[in-house]
Design a protein around this motif. Structure first.
Motif: not given
Length: 227
Positions: A96-118
């Motif tokens: 885990w790491e400190p963060g909210g919706r913006q932090g979550e969105a940033a990680r989703h973007q960072q690892f978008r190439h690994l995303r199972l569904t869009s």
């Protein structure tokens, strides 16, 4: 010596770096001293962060979490981890790491190439995601051992009479994990599958079948009502 202050909180770390540099390089230049001082202060900062992460009450008000389900990782955010993981019930919480919706969105973007569904929150694992999870686990400390996970069910399994509340959003699980969660027999779920009552929601490239927990919960509750 003007660069080294014995009153500096990082003094012990700076001294260790100076000793290491001297053993490696012999006579130190002024630039070498500056580099050792900077390295010592960085190590001190990392040490302080680790101590803070290990202290009581270390979990902040909002976190971004990395939860494993089979070979996949869910990256999400929550302000109530106990309630969230009771609903999600992952195989384990990896980090885990400190963060909210913006932090979550940033990680989703960072690892978008690994995303199972869009638009999903499940990601395949590779070296980059594994390295990131390891790094933040070292920085912020291990997950709270009281957070509900499937691993915790080995000692205290759920029963059919004690179902967690509905997920906060549609969630996925392997068939094995879902049957354990809802206290039903795995063979029963296979019968539902054979009769067409239950179908996988997602099948990833590796052949992993994931089911909506809401589907399993409805079938489990319907079975108890009939009984």
């Amino acid at each position: 010596m003007d660069l080294i202050d014995p009153a500096d909180p990082a003094f012990m770390f700076i001294s260790a770096e100076l000793q290491r540099a001297r053993e490696e390089q012999g006579t130190l230049t002024m630039e070498g001293v500056r580099e050792a001082v900077d390295a010592g202060r960085r190590r001190f900062t990392e040490h302080e962060a680790h101590v803070a992460a290990s202290a009581p009450g270390r979990i902040p008000a909002s976190i971004v979490y990395y939860a494993r389900r089979a070979d996949l990782v869910k990256i999400g955010t929550t302000k109530a981890p106990h309630r969230r993981f009771a609903a999600l019930l992952p195989d384990e919480v990896l980090a885990w790491e400190p963060g909210g919706r913006q932090g979550e969105a940033a990680r989703h973007q960072q690892f978008r190439h690994l995303r199972l569904t869009s638009k999903g929150e499940y990601f395949r694992r590779d070296d980059s995601l594994n390295a990131h999870i390891t790094a933040i686990a070292e920085q912020f400390g291990p997950p709270d051992p009281t957070w509900p996970t499937l691993e915790g069910l080995e000692a205290k399994p759920f029963t059919a009479a004690v179902l967690p509340g509905p997920p906060l959003q549609p969630e996925l699980a392997t068939l094995k994990a879902a049957t354990r969660l809802f206290g039903i027999r795995y063979n029963t779920a296979q019968v539902w599958q054979h009769r067409g009552k239950l179908k996988p929601f997602v099948v990833d490239d590796g052949g992993i079948q994931l089911y909506l927990l809401s589907d399993l919960k409805s079938l489990a509750e319907g079975r108890r009502n009939v009984a």
